[in-house]
Motif scaffolding. Structure first.
Motif, mmCIF file in Angstrom:
data_model
loop_
_atom_site.group_PDB
_atom_site.id
_atom_site.type_symbol
_atom_site.label_atom_id
_atom_site.label_comp_id
_atom_site.label_asym_id
_atom_site.label_seq_id
_atom_site.Cartn_x
_atom_site.Cartn_y
_atom_site.Cartn_z
ATOM 1 N N SER A 4 0.825 -1.212 0.000
ATOM 2 C CA SER A 4 0.000 0.000 0.000
ATOM 3 C C SER A 4 0.861 1.264 0.000
ATOM 4 C CB SER A 4 -0.962 0.010 1.191
ATOM 5 O OG SER A 4 -0.238 -0.019 2.408
ATOM 6 N N GLU A 5 2.047 1.218 0.612
ATOM 7 C CA GLU A 5 2.946 2.378 0.587
ATOM 8 C C GLU A 5 3.517 2.593 -0.809
ATOM 9 O OE1 GLU A 5 5.920 2.045 3.645
ATOM 10 O OE2 GLU A 5 4.421 2.146 5.254
ATOM 11 N N ILE A 6 3.803 1.516 -1.518
ATOM 12 C CA ILE A 6 4.280 1.626 -2.894
ATOM 13 C C ILE A 6 3.153 2.155 -3.787
ATOM 14 C CG2 ILE A 6 5.202 0.364 -4.885
ATOM 15 C CD1 ILE A 6 7.146 0.726 -2.434
ATOM 16 N N ASP A 7 1.948 1.634 -3.592
ATOM 17 C CA ASP A 7 0.793 2.109 -4.365
ATOM 18 C C ASP A 7 0.547 3.595 -4.124
ATOM 19 O OD1 ASP A 7 0.428 -0.436 -5.414
ATOM 20 O OD2 ASP A 7 -1.132 -0.973 -3.967
ATOM 21 N N GLN A 8 0.690 4.034 -2.877
ATOM 22 C CA GLN A 8 0.509 5.448 -2.548
ATOM 23 C C GLN A 8 1.580 6.294 -3.220
ATOM 24 O OE1 GLN A 8 -2.019 6.979 -0.993
ATOM 25 N NE2 GLN A 8 -1.022 8.922 -1.441
ATOM 26 N N TRP A 9 2.805 5.838 -3.232
ATOM 27 C CA TRP A 9 3.897 6.550 -3.892
ATOM 28 C C TRP A 9 3.595 6.710 -5.382
ATOM 29 C CZ3 TRP A 9 7.327 5.397 -7.817
ATOM 30 C CH2 TRP A 9 8.403 6.260 -7.967
ATOM 31 N N ILE A 10 3.118 5.637 -6.010
ATOM 32 C CA ILE A 10 2.754 5.690 -7.431
ATOM 33 C C ILE A 10 1.628 6.693 -7.649
ATOM 34 C CG2 ILE A 10 1.731 4.374 -9.332
ATOM 35 C CD1 ILE A 10 3.248 1.895 -8.142
ATOM 36 N N THR A 11 0.606 6.648 -6.803
ATOM 37 C CA THR A 11 -0.529 7.576 -6.916
ATOM 38 C C THR A 11 -0.064 9.019 -6.804
ATOM 39 O OG1 THR A 11 -2.064 5.934 -6.024
ATOM 40 C CG2 THR A 11 -2.745 8.235 -5.865
ATOM 41 N N GLU A 12 0.816 9.296 -5.865
ATOM 42 C CA GLU A 12 1.336 10.660 -5.704
ATOM 43 C C GLU A 12 2.110 11.112 -6.928
ATOM 44 O OE1 GLU A 12 3.560 10.392 -2.073
ATOM 45 O OE2 GLU A 12 1.735 10.276 -0.846
ATOM 46 N N ARG A 13 2.890 10.228 -7.529
ATOM 47 C CA ARG A 13 3.635 10.573 -8.743
ATOM 48 C C ARG A 13 2.687 10.888 -9.891
ATOM 49 N NH1 ARG A 13 9.448 10.519 -8.098
ATOM 50 N NH2 ARG A 13 9.497 10.314 -10.334
ATOM 51 N N VAL A 14 1.640 10.084 -10.048
ATOM 52 C CA VAL A 14 0.664 10.302 -11.120
ATOM 53 C C VAL A 14 -0.060 11.626 -10.902
ATOM 54 C CG1 VAL A 14 -1.497 9.452 -12.130
ATOM 55 C CG2 VAL A 14 0.385 7.853 -11.649
ATOM 56 N N GLU A 15 -0.493 11.889 -9.664
ATOM 57 C CA GLU A 15 -1.198 13.142 -9.368
ATOM 58 C C GLU A 15 -0.304 14.351 -9.626
ATOM 59 O OE1 GLU A 15 -2.546 12.586 -5.357
ATOM 60 O OE2 GLU A 15 -4.242 11.340 -5.985
ATOM 61 N N SER A 16 0.952 14.257 -9.250
ATOM 62 C CA SER A 16 1.899 15.349 -9.492
ATOM 63 C C SER A 16 2.083 15.582 -10.988
ATOM 64 C CB SER A 16 3.243 15.016 -8.843
ATOM 65 O OG SER A 16 4.199 15.991 -9.154
ATOM 66 N N HIS A 17 2.194 14.517 -11.726
ATOM 67 C CA HIS A 17 2.333 14.613 -13.183
ATOM 68 C C HIS A 17 1.109 15.290 -13.810
ATOM 69 C CE1 HIS A 17 3.121 13.397 -17.316
ATOM 70 N NE2 HIS A 17 1.917 12.855 -17.344
ATOM 71 N N ARG A 18 -0.064 14.853 -13.395
ATOM 72 C CA ARG A 18 -1.299 15.431 -13.945
ATOM 73 C C ARG A 18 -1.449 16.899 -13.573
ATOM 74 N NH1 ARG A 18 -5.144 10.204 -12.821
ATOM 75 N NH2 ARG A 18 -4.486 9.042 -14.668
ATOM 76 N N ALA A 19 -1.083 17.255 -12.336
ATOM 77 C CA ALA A 19 -1.173 18.646 -11.915
ATOM 78 C C ALA A 19 -0.222 19.529 -12.725
ATOM 79 C CB ALA A 19 -0.857 18.771 -10.419
ATOM 80 N N THR A 20 0.970 19.025 -12.963
ATOM 81 C CA THR A 20 1.945 19.772 -13.778
ATOM 82 C C THR A 20 1.423 19.958 -15.199
ATOM 83 O OG1 THR A 20 3.782 18.918 -12.469
ATOM 84 C CG2 THR A 20 4.306 19.762 -14.646
ATOM 85 N N ASN A 21 0.864 18.913 -15.776
ATOM 86 C CA ASN A 21 0.306 19.020 -17.127
ATOM 87 C C ASN A 21 -0.858 19.998 -17.184
ATOM 88 O OD1 ASN A 21 2.154 17.307 -18.272
ATOM 89 N ND2 ASN A 21 0.823 15.515 -18.222
ATOM 90 N N ALA A 22 -1.699 19.983 -16.149
ATOM 91 C CA ALA A 22 -2.848 20.893 -16.117
ATOM 92 C C ALA A 22 -2.367 22.345 -16.075
ATOM 93 C CB ALA A 22 -3.740 20.590 -14.913
ATOM 94 N N ILE A 23 -1.323 22.617 -15.308
ATOM 95 C CA ILE A 23 -0.778 23.972 -15.229
ATOM 96 C C ILE A 23 -0.191 24.391 -16.570
ATOM 97 C CG2 ILE A 23 1.091 25.365 -14.202
ATOM 98 C CD1 ILE A 23 0.591 23.741 -11.598
ATOM 99 N N LEU A 24 0.536 23.501 -17.211
ATOM 100 C CA LEU A 24 1.150 23.814 -18.493
ATOM 101 C C LEU A 24 0.113 24.037 -19.594
ATOM 102 C CD1 LEU A 24 4.161 21.302 -18.468
ATOM 103 C CD2 LEU A 24 4.226 23.775 -18.065
ATOM 104 N N GLU A 25 -1.011 23.340 -19.495
ATOM 105 C CA GLU A 25 -2.060 23.463 -20.510
ATOM 106 C C GLU A 25 -2.949 24.690 -20.283
ATOM 107 O OE1 GLU A 25 -4.092 19.738 -20.481
ATOM 108 O OE2 GLU A 25 -2.403 18.660 -21.367
ATOM 109 N N ALA A 26 -2.921 25.244 -19.085
ATOM 110 C CA ALA A 26 -3.794 26.376 -18.763
ATOM 111 C C ALA A 26 -3.287 27.668 -19.372
ATOM 112 C CB ALA A 26 -3.891 26.544 -17.249
#
Length: 78
Positions: free
Chosen positions: A56-78
């Motif tokens: 579950s800690e590895i899954d959480q780490w993966i989730t955080e990486r994906v969320e960070s990636h998506r947030a960065t993309n959303a900022i760049l696209e705005a």
């Protein structure tokens, strides 16, 4: 209640380095380098020569990486 118990067992499942590598796409040396920097979950010591990570800690780490990636993309696209 049985589902909740099964879910807790699944969340606490211990996985070895090879499975961590498969889940994350990282090689062993990258995992240990990131752990040394505090950027990756640390494993549990199972015995003198064996460690495992809490899935579950590895899954959480993966989730955080994906969320960070998506947030960065959303900022760049705005």
């Amino acid at each position: 209640m049985n589902t909740s118990k099964n879910q807790k067992i699944e969340n606490n499942r211990l996985i070895r380095r090879k499975e961590v590598q498969v889940k994350t796409g990282l090689c062993g040396s990258s995992i240990y380098a990131m752990m040394a920097k505090g950027e990756f979950p640390k494993p549990l010591q199972l015995s003198e020569r064996r460690v495992a990570w809490i899935e579950s800690e590895i899954d959480q780490w993966i989730t955080e990486r994906v969320e960070s990636h998506r947030a960065t993309n959303a900022i760049l696209e705005a």
